[in-house]
Design an enzyme around this catalytic site. Sequence first.
Site, mmCIF file in Angstrom:
data_model
loop_
_atom_site.group_PDB
_atom_site.id
_atom_site.type_symbol
_atom_site.label_atom_id
_atom_site.label_comp_id
_atom_site.label_asym_id
_atom_site.label_seq_id
_atom_site.Cartn_x
_atom_site.Cartn_y
_atom_site.Cartn_z
ATOM 1 N N ASP A 105 0.817 -1.205 0.000
ATOM 2 C CA ASP A 105 0.000 0.000 0.000
ATOM 3 C C ASP A 105 0.858 1.266 0.000
ATOM 4 O O ASP A 105 0.341 2.366 -0.204
ATOM 5 C CB ASP A 105 -0.906 0.039 1.232
ATOM 6 C CG ASP A 105 -1.887 -1.120 1.267
ATOM 7 O OD1 ASP A 105 -1.752 -2.034 0.448
ATOM 8 O OD2 ASP A 105 -2.783 -1.109 2.129
ATOM 9 N N GLU A 139 -4.882 -5.679 -7.160
ATOM 10 C CA GLU A 139 -5.810 -6.373 -6.269
ATOM 11 C C GLU A 139 -7.176 -5.717 -6.374
ATOM 12 O O GLU A 139 -7.327 -4.524 -6.119
ATOM 13 C CB GLU A 139 -5.305 -6.382 -4.815
ATOM 14 C CG GLU A 139 -4.836 -5.049 -4.268
ATOM 15 C CD GLU A 139 -4.297 -5.170 -2.850
ATOM 16 O OE1 GLU A 139 -3.181 -5.703 -2.701
ATOM 17 O OE2 GLU A 139 -4.991 -4.756 -1.914
#
Length: 849
Positions: A448, A517
């Site tokens: 992230d 994702e």
Amino acid sequence: MRIPTILALALGLCFITGTAGAADKIRLSDNWRVQSAAVAPEALPDSTWYNAKVPSTAMAVLMDNGVYPANLLDGNSYRNVNRSQFDSPWWWVTDFALPPLTDGQHAALELDGISYRADVYVNGKLVASDDSIMGPFRRHTIDITPYVKTENRLALKVRRAQPGEPNIGFVDWNPRPADESMGVFRPVTVHVSDRVALSSPAVKSKINKNTLGEAWLTVEATLTNTSATPVSGTLRGSFDGREIKKAVTLAPGETRTVTVTPQDAPELHVLNPRLWWCRNMGSPEMYGMQLTFTDDQGRVYDSDTVRFGIREIEDYLTSDNQRGFRLNGRPVLLRGAGWTDDIFLRNDSARNEIEATYVADMNLNTVRFENIWGTSQNIYDLCDSLGLMVLTGWSCQWEWENYIGSPCDEYGGIRTEPDMNLIDRSLGDQVAWLRNHPSIIAWFVGSDMIPRPELEQRYRRTLARLDDRPCVTAAKDMTSDISGPSGTKMAGPYDYVSPSYWYDPKAPGGNFGWNTETGIGAQMPQRESVLRMIPADSIWPVSTAYDYHCTKAKGMDNLDNLTDAINGHYGRATDFNDFIRKAELVNYEGTRTMFEAFRAGTPRATGLIQWMLNSAWPSLYWQLYDHYLVPTSAYYSVKKSNHPVQLVYDYGKHAVVAVNETAGPVSLNASLIRYRLNDSEPYTRQSVPVSVEPFTVVKVADIERPDDLDFLFLSLTDDAGREIADNFYVLTADESVNDYEHSEWYMTKPTHYASYKNLDKLAPTTVKVDSRRDGDTLHVTLANLGKTVAFFNRLAAKDSEGQLIAPAFWSDNYLTLRPGETRTVNCRLPASAPDVVLTLDGWNLAPSN
């Protein structure tokens, strides 16, 4: 238990009988005893200790010994596990025999993975302490020569990770492991060598990407002189009928990485190599190389076996700064899903084989391991053999304070000099451990967030020293001052969006670039699995009992978004069975369209990773098959949508397109047949010849929007009339409207759902079922005897207790049949499967007598 010689050689293991050989490896996997140090302060196993194997975690040991029931994770029982019992250290103890070492021989203890730290004792002597044996992704080699005898005891005093320590992590996917994954979760080996120890062998390859007719290999190995005198000898390698060698002299105590190039050994220039390809592009060819270090008289000091593939992977950036990949010079669309290990890391080779085979059966070509998963190299071996590309690297577990347990900044939680040293060394250990797997195509050093600049610089120096694969700085669209754009996007969605979303140019997660994702959120298991995991008194209506088996992320910790989609698209569910069939249709349609959109979006689209592939525990979210290894409905739509050559309905262009991800051009005949809701005959029928080059998209036909619900049947046939692929859609008169103005980070909710409600007006029909079993294969023929479409029919192979048999490899399922159509499907079952109870249920099946 003695491992067969062939398997031992494949694992690079030798076994000691009599006098220790010059190069022996003993895998310490069986006959471990485990107990809490709060119960047993000393490493003296007795009848109160638990029997165990390694790899194992504390919770896995307790489960295996019946302290907790096998169905602990069903219902809400897991909430009651006493986590404080893991505040104390736990012992892992085993005894092993070792023939007397001869003069010059050394014994080393190799620890491949401990969570989180351990004191190491050999025959009661502390040989390494937990201030150095720490970090789950460090690999440790300890010289135990001064401490070993013929009968030995190894004791590991293991402590779990504390807040702030970068451990194995499941983020918000499921509840945290009660033991925080404390244990010896990867192999333990005793390695005996003679004067020189050989370690970290590697074979790297470059190929002629224009002709594919030649390759250049580079071989390297780390040699350590464990003696007090200089040693001269030869590093030798043998593979595919070829022999290579290089003379080496090592000073006392010297460690050196020795490299052999085609200039040193012309045999490393390979003509007409058998290349490793991913699925659909060719065969995943593998080689084996035996490496030895010998003295001038040919005495073997040490040896190892390397399994490798000849292939070359490279990445590139598109005009949108999105990363793409080429395999052996050919562009490849990454189509995969995100893997997780079991919540207690109970991933043995048998389970791994089922799961990897599921991935291949779905026609996917990639698996992403967010976290360098695996309790051994077995799962990577399987990906090598099946032609599955692997993306592996660090998890966002360390990037958020509520998961790592310490303050984080814009670069995450790896902030201090000691932590950066630990994680950089961990990366080096993992790359050296895994780099011979041709399936691995890139290393993720962030998820992230991008790494801290000084940490990224260390990572890149480490990778440059060890490997030549691409490095991906983050799964999210970010820019590094060190290396530029990540070339990725992680803009979601993670929860339900309508099928048309994926084709919408406004959609952040839509069909362009590399979406690392993404998914449609809740992906309900089949009803039999739901009945296992939800208490009987909470099955209907949907209640908070379901919430416990959703994710732990805010907004995705319930089934509200799925329920809204069901209500909006299909109408409110009337009971449990109606809820499940509508949830399965949401899953089937939504997941299929996501994959198809990225295929239809090439070459601007470069990759898609479904979030997720599997679940660490019984879950209702993010999975193509459930924790019981039962496929969800999406499994079959993913399998269909990823057929190597397929016809796809493009929701953005309202057209049918052909896609091809094989190694060569194809020419086939496309058939398009349309039915209105209760028609017995098609109202349009088209036949169109189609030619498609690899990695391209060809428009086949425009599709007019229907006045009401419409069924579109697509198929591709060859010149002999054999069906190559088929597909099917329900088309609506209206479109979903996406509310981008009020998007959340995890989803864009429609303000209007395209209406499929008239599916409930579909006239009943009768489907005849004929079946026969031939060994481990069930052959089932379905015949639609009615005058209307038989919609969304599920075949289920059950045991005598009504549970679905798993694994089950259906060639197709959740089938829709045209009036009068007959279709045969097959199901491969475990050879040990008992008598099978076959059932069929469908959307509009007439009640049976």
